[in-house]
Design an enzyme around this catalytic site. Structure first.
Site, PDB file in Angstrom:
ATOM      1  N   LYS A   1      36.891  32.330  36.951  1.00 30.63           N
ATOM      2  CA  LYS A   1      35.801  33.245  37.316  1.00 30.63           C
ATOM      3  C   LYS A   1      35.665  34.300  36.222  1.00 30.63           C
ATOM      4  O   LYS A   1      36.657  34.959  35.866  1.00 30.63           O
ATOM      5  CB  LYS A   1      36.162  33.907  38.648  1.00 30.63           C
ATOM      6  CG  LYS A   1      34.992  34.312  39.510  1.00 30.63           C
ATOM      7  CD  LYS A   1      35.534  34.724  40.887  1.00 30.63           C
ATOM      8  CE  LYS A   1      34.473  35.220  41.803  1.00 30.63           C
ATOM      9  NZ  LYS A   1      35.052  35.757  43.040  1.00 30.63           N
TER      10      LYS A   1
HETATM   11  O1  G3P Z   1      32.462  36.932  46.918  1.00 38.54           O
HETATM   12  C1  G3P Z   1      32.407  38.247  46.473  1.00 38.54           C
HETATM   13  C2  G3P Z   1      32.954  39.145  47.489  1.00 38.54           C
HETATM   14  O2  G3P Z   1      34.341  39.106  47.508  1.00 38.54           O
HETATM   15  C3  G3P Z   1      32.445  40.520  47.423  1.00 38.54           C
HETATM   16  O3  G3P Z   1      32.153  40.861  48.706  1.00 38.54           O
HETATM   17  O4  G3P Z   1      31.768  42.376  50.563  1.00 38.54           O
HETATM   18  O5  G3P Z   1      33.050  43.168  48.547  1.00 38.54           O
HETATM   19  O6  G3P Z   1      30.604  42.790  48.413  1.00 38.54           O
HETATM   20  P1  G3P Z   1      31.882  42.389  49.074  1.00 38.54           P
END
Ligand code: G3P
Length: 217
Positions: A83
């Site tokens: 990634k």
């Molecule tokens: O897949 C990306 C994720 O881990 C981020 O999610 O909820 O932190 O925006 P969030």
């Protein structure tokens, strides 16, 4: 639509995997912190549990360093997807690492132009962050639609991996638009099973069943 689980919690992955709900796993530095585990150790364990792609994120910011980190992460297992962030350096790293035959997930995508560049750089997956756009009163799903149209217009093979998913509604909306993959925390995947009318209907059936005085077993 494929389901990836957005976590480094191996117990949660195992529970969903047993149900056949796990086509892959995504992690990031914040999720590694949350797990309290060593990145190489926990990622190896996840790769052994899950047959599909397991994303492990580089933390360098210069292309050469990202490439070195990506190569090290790719050594963990054949199902690693390296990634990289959607920066110019990340695109350079994507080109090199994908050219070496590894899967690459380009993350932190917030625009259609960024997604177009990632596809040109040979990304296996592009990760548009829905929830973080919604947080800014933008519509994260519009971005998924735009990327779907652009990739279909030119037959790009990069898979759209809807990320930063915060609700069960996000899952169905991403599926309706045609995201190839959605990655969600385990609690969101479980929430997809809930419906108030299911609970209400089950309650009524159980009450009537009790009145019959019968038993199945
Ligand atoms: O897949 C990306 C994720 O881990 C981020 O999610 O909820 O932190 O925006 P969030």
């Amino acid at each position: 639509m494929k389901f990836f689980v957005d976590t480094a919690d191996t117990d949660a992955i195992a529970e969903l995997n047993d149900l056949g709900m796990v086509d892959g796993v995504t992690t990031n530095p914040s999720l590694i912190l949350k797990s309290g585990r060593d990145i190489l150790e926990v990622t190896k364990e996840i790769c052994e549990m899950v047959a599909g792609p397991v994303s492990a994120e580089v933390v360098a910011t210069e292309a050469d360093d990202m490439i070195a980190e990506g190569r090290k992460l790719a050594e963990i297992a054949p199902n690693i997807a390296v990634k990289v962030p959607l920066t110019w350096a990340g695109l350079k790293a994507c080109k090199v690492i994908s050219g070496e035959g590894h899967m690459v997930n380009v993350t932190l995508c917030f625009s259609a132009n960024q997604a177009l560049l990632a596809a040109k750089a040979g990304a296996t997956f592009i990760s548009p962050f829905i929830g973080r756009l919604d947080d800014l009163n933008l519509d994260g799903m519009d971005l998924i639609s735009d990327i779907r149209q652009i990739y279909d217009n030119y037959d790009f093979k990069t898979e759209i991996l809807a990320a930063s998913i915060r609700s069960a509604n996000h899952m169905s909306q991403a599926a309706l638009i045609g995201a190839d993959v959605a990655t969600a925390p385990p609690n969101v995947i479980k929430a997809m099973a809930s419906h108030v009318l299911t609970d209400k209907g089950l309650d009524a059936f159980l009450k009537d069943w009790a009145k019959t005085g019968q038993k199945i077993l």
